[in-house]
Scaffold this motif. Structure first.
Motif, PDB file in Angstrom:
ATOM      1  N   LYS A  28       0.764  -1.275  -0.048  1.00 28.38           N
ATOM      2  CA  LYS A  28      -0.097   0.039   0.034  1.00 28.38           C
ATOM      3  C   LYS A  28       0.891   0.963   0.009  1.00 28.38           C
ATOM      4  O   LYS A  28       0.254   2.269  -0.286  1.00 28.38           O
ATOM      5  N   ARG A  29       2.229   1.122   0.492  1.00 26.49           N
ATOM      6  CA  ARG A  29       2.961   2.185   0.500  1.00 26.49           C
ATOM      7  C   ARG A  29       3.533   2.436  -0.939  1.00 26.49           C
ATOM      8  O   ARG A  29       4.141   3.552  -1.285  1.00 26.49           O
ATOM      9  N   GLU A  58       5.240   1.925  -9.435  1.00 24.26           N
ATOM     10  CA  GLU A  58       6.366   1.255  -8.635  1.00 24.26           C
ATOM     11  C   GLU A  58       6.191  -0.304  -8.350  1.00 24.26           C
ATOM     12  O   GLU A  58       7.192  -0.854  -8.511  1.00 24.26           O
ATOM     13  N   VAL A  59       4.827  -0.739  -8.173  1.00 28.25           N
ATOM     14  CA  VAL A  59       4.458  -2.137  -8.273  1.00 28.25           C
ATOM     15  C   VAL A  59       4.862  -2.593  -9.596  1.00 28.25           C
ATOM     16  O   VAL A  59       5.489  -4.034  -9.591  1.00 28.25           O
ATOM     17  N   GLU A  60       4.635  -2.283 -10.534  1.00 26.78           N
ATOM     18  CA  GLU A  60       4.844  -2.685 -11.979  1.00 26.78           C
ATOM     19  C   GLU A  60       5.978  -2.839 -12.179  1.00 26.78           C
ATOM     20  O   GLU A  60       6.752  -3.759 -12.548  1.00 26.78           O
ATOM     21  N   VAL A  61       7.207  -1.744 -11.949  1.00 26.58           N
ATOM     22  CA  VAL A  61       8.345  -1.693 -12.028  1.00 26.58           C
ATOM     23  C   VAL A  61       9.258  -2.816 -10.982  1.00 26.58           C
ATOM     24  O   VAL A  61      10.072  -3.614 -11.603  1.00 26.58           O
ATOM     25  N   TYR A  96      12.113   5.463 -10.397  1.00 28.10           N
ATOM     26  CA  TYR A  96      11.296   4.542  -9.502  1.00 28.10           C
ATOM     27  C   TYR A  96      11.989   3.583  -8.671  1.00 28.10           C
ATOM     28  O   TYR A  96      11.700   3.172  -7.646  1.00 28.10           O
ATOM     29  N   LYS A  97      13.234   2.865  -9.444  1.00 25.54           N
ATOM     30  CA  LYS A  97      14.103   2.089  -8.567  1.00 25.54           C
ATOM     31  C   LYS A  97      14.718   2.877  -7.350  1.00 25.54           C
ATOM     32  O   LYS A  97      14.653   2.180  -6.336  1.00 25.54           O
ATOM     33  N   ALA A  98      14.782   3.887  -7.518  1.00 26.10           N
ATOM     34  CA  ALA A  98      15.518   4.810  -6.371  1.00 26.10           C
ATOM     35  C   ALA A  98      14.375   4.834  -5.278  1.00 26.10           C
ATOM     36  O   ALA A  98      14.719   4.717  -4.027  1.00 26.10           O
ATOM     37  N   ARG A  99      13.296   5.139  -5.673  1.00 23.96           N
ATOM     38  CA  ARG A  99      12.088   5.182  -4.728  1.00 23.96           C
ATOM     39  C   ARG A  99      11.679   3.708  -4.062  1.00 23.96           C
ATOM     40  O   ARG A  99      11.623   3.647  -2.944  1.00 23.96           O
ATOM     41  N   LEU A 100      11.820   2.699  -4.720  1.00 23.21           N
ATOM     42  CA  LEU A 100      11.772   1.339  -4.322  1.00 23.21           C
ATOM     43  C   LEU A 100      12.826   0.999  -3.190  1.00 23.21           C
ATOM     44  O   LEU A 100      12.476   0.398  -2.398  1.00 23.21           O
ATOM     45  N   PHE A 101      14.127   1.263  -3.717  1.00 26.31           N
ATOM     46  CA  PHE A 101      15.057   1.082  -2.649  1.00 26.31           C
ATOM     47  C   PHE A 101      14.643   1.816  -1.219  1.00 26.31           C
ATOM     48  O   PHE A 101      14.882   0.934  -0.108  1.00 26.31           O
ATOM     49  N   LYS A 102      14.271   3.059  -1.388  1.00 30.12           N
ATOM     50  CA  LYS A 102      14.169   3.796  -0.214  1.00 30.12           C
ATOM     51  C   LYS A 102      12.697   3.261   0.665  1.00 30.12           C
ATOM     52  O   LYS A 102      12.794   2.752   1.988  1.00 30.12           O
ATOM     53  N   LYS A 103      11.566   2.800  -0.245  1.00 33.40           N
ATOM     54  CA  LYS A 103      10.327   2.551   0.495  1.00 33.40           C
ATOM     55  C   LYS A 103      10.586   0.840   1.047  1.00 33.40           C
ATOM     56  O   LYS A 103       9.802   0.569   1.971  1.00 33.40           O
ATOM     57  N   LEU A 104      11.412   0.193   0.375  1.00 33.72           N
ATOM     58  CA  LEU A 104      11.583  -1.189   0.648  1.00 33.72           C
ATOM     59  C   LEU A 104      12.984  -1.326   1.641  1.00 33.72           C
ATOM     60  O   LEU A 104      13.065  -2.609   1.966  1.00 33.72           O
ATOM     61  N   ASN A 129      20.592  -2.438  -2.549  1.00 33.32           N
ATOM     62  CA  ASN A 129      21.178  -2.940  -4.047  1.00 33.32           C
ATOM     63  C   ASN A 129      19.971  -3.562  -4.703  1.00 33.32           C
ATOM     64  O   ASN A 129      18.984  -4.057  -4.041  1.00 33.32           O
ATOM     65  N   LEU A 130      20.442  -3.749  -5.955  1.00 31.47           N
ATOM     66  CA  LEU A 130      19.277  -4.497  -6.796  1.00 31.47           C
ATOM     67  C   LEU A 130      18.908  -5.908  -6.311  1.00 31.47           C
ATOM     68  O   LEU A 130      17.844  -6.354  -6.601  1.00 31.47           O
ATOM     69  N   ILE A 131      19.915  -6.545  -6.013  1.00 33.47           N
ATOM     70  CA  ILE A 131      19.985  -7.742  -5.736  1.00 33.47           C
ATOM     71  C   ILE A 131      18.812  -8.263  -4.470  1.00 33.47           C
ATOM     72  O   ILE A 131      18.011  -9.048  -4.610  1.00 33.47           O
ATOM     73  N   ASP A 132      18.999  -7.380  -3.418  1.00 31.83           N
ATOM     74  CA  ASP A 132      18.189  -7.424  -2.255  1.00 31.83           C
ATOM     75  C   ASP A 132      16.556  -6.894  -2.580  1.00 31.83           C
ATOM     76  O   ASP A 132      15.774  -7.369  -2.103  1.00 31.83           O
ATOM     77  N   LEU A 133      16.949  -6.066  -3.622  1.00 32.18           N
ATOM     78  CA  LEU A 133      15.386  -5.759  -4.004  1.00 32.18           C
ATOM     79  C   LEU A 133      14.440  -6.393  -4.705  1.00 32.18           C
ATOM     80  O   LEU A 133      13.394  -6.747  -4.394  1.00 32.18           O
TER      81      LEU A 133
END
Length: 209
Positions: A147-148, A153-156, A183-191, A195-199
């Motif tokens: 929901k955050r 962002e979910v699609e990416v 969008y990737k930068a936002r995902l790093f922050k929100k999740l 790094n990409l592997i952890d994402l």
């Protein structure tokens, strides 16, 4: 009579819908298409009340197609019908303008109920999903995390988790690579990953249900 278009690239699914509603008194499948792009040509040529669409589609994914269709044909109600976990994708679908989300694991009577609910102008969600949204204070729940995130962002995240590169994601979502990076930068922050592997791992873990 409720006129339905079924969008799925698996013939067994589209054939199943046609057989299911072959003699139904209220619902008629007036056509089937296999790609997101093909939806647009069909709705320009035919009078459609409801679209039932998979999320995973060739050429253009279902949620991206959903947004575009609602802009051109706001009167058409769209139900997302997918195997993806509803606690993750139902929220994104409704945010994007869908009138319902039905899991492919549900029995036949559920899709019939969803079609009639959407045709009446209401939003269909399973009882489980409705309760899930009411109790969104549960710590560390998948729904709370998702929901955050915005629909895009979910699609990416989904496309990254499937192994796609920035350029491929940009092409599929019809955005530029710089926007994908944002969008990737936002995902790093929100999740809360660095790094990409952890994402990607986070995305895959959240999708397991």
């Amino acid at each position: 009579m409720i006129k339905v278009l079924v969008v799925d690239n698996h013939p067994i699914v589209t054939t199943g819908f046609q057989l299911l509603f072959q003699e139904h008194e209220d619902i008629k499948v007036i056509g089937t298409v296999a790609t997101g792009v093909a939806i647009f040509e069909f709705v320009r040529r035919h009078d459609v009340d409801i679209i039932i669409s998979e999320i995973e589609l060739p050429e253009l994914n279902g949620i991206t197609a959903l947004r575009a269709i609602k802009k051109e044909h706001n009167h058409i109600n769209i139900i997302m019908f997918s195997y993806h976990p509803e606690e993750i994708y139902a929220i994104s679908s409704i945010k994007a303008g869908a009138s319902g989300y039905v899991s492919k694991f549900e029995p036949v009577d559920v899709i019939i109920k969803a079609i009639k609910t959407a045709h009446d102008g209401d939003i269909y969600l399973s009882e489980k999903m409705s309760k899930h949204l009411k109790y969104n204070d549960t710590k560390n729940s998948k729904a709370r995390i998702y929901k955050r995130l915005s629909t895009r962002e979910v699609e990416v995240l989904k496309l990254l988790s499937s192994g796609k590169k920035n350029k491929e994601i940009a092409q599929e979502l019809d955005i530029n690579e710089k926007t994908v990076s944002t969008y990737k930068a936002r995902l790093f922050k929100k999740l809360n990953v660095t790094n990409l592997i952890d994402l990607v791992n986070q995305g895959k873990q959240l999708e397991i249900s």
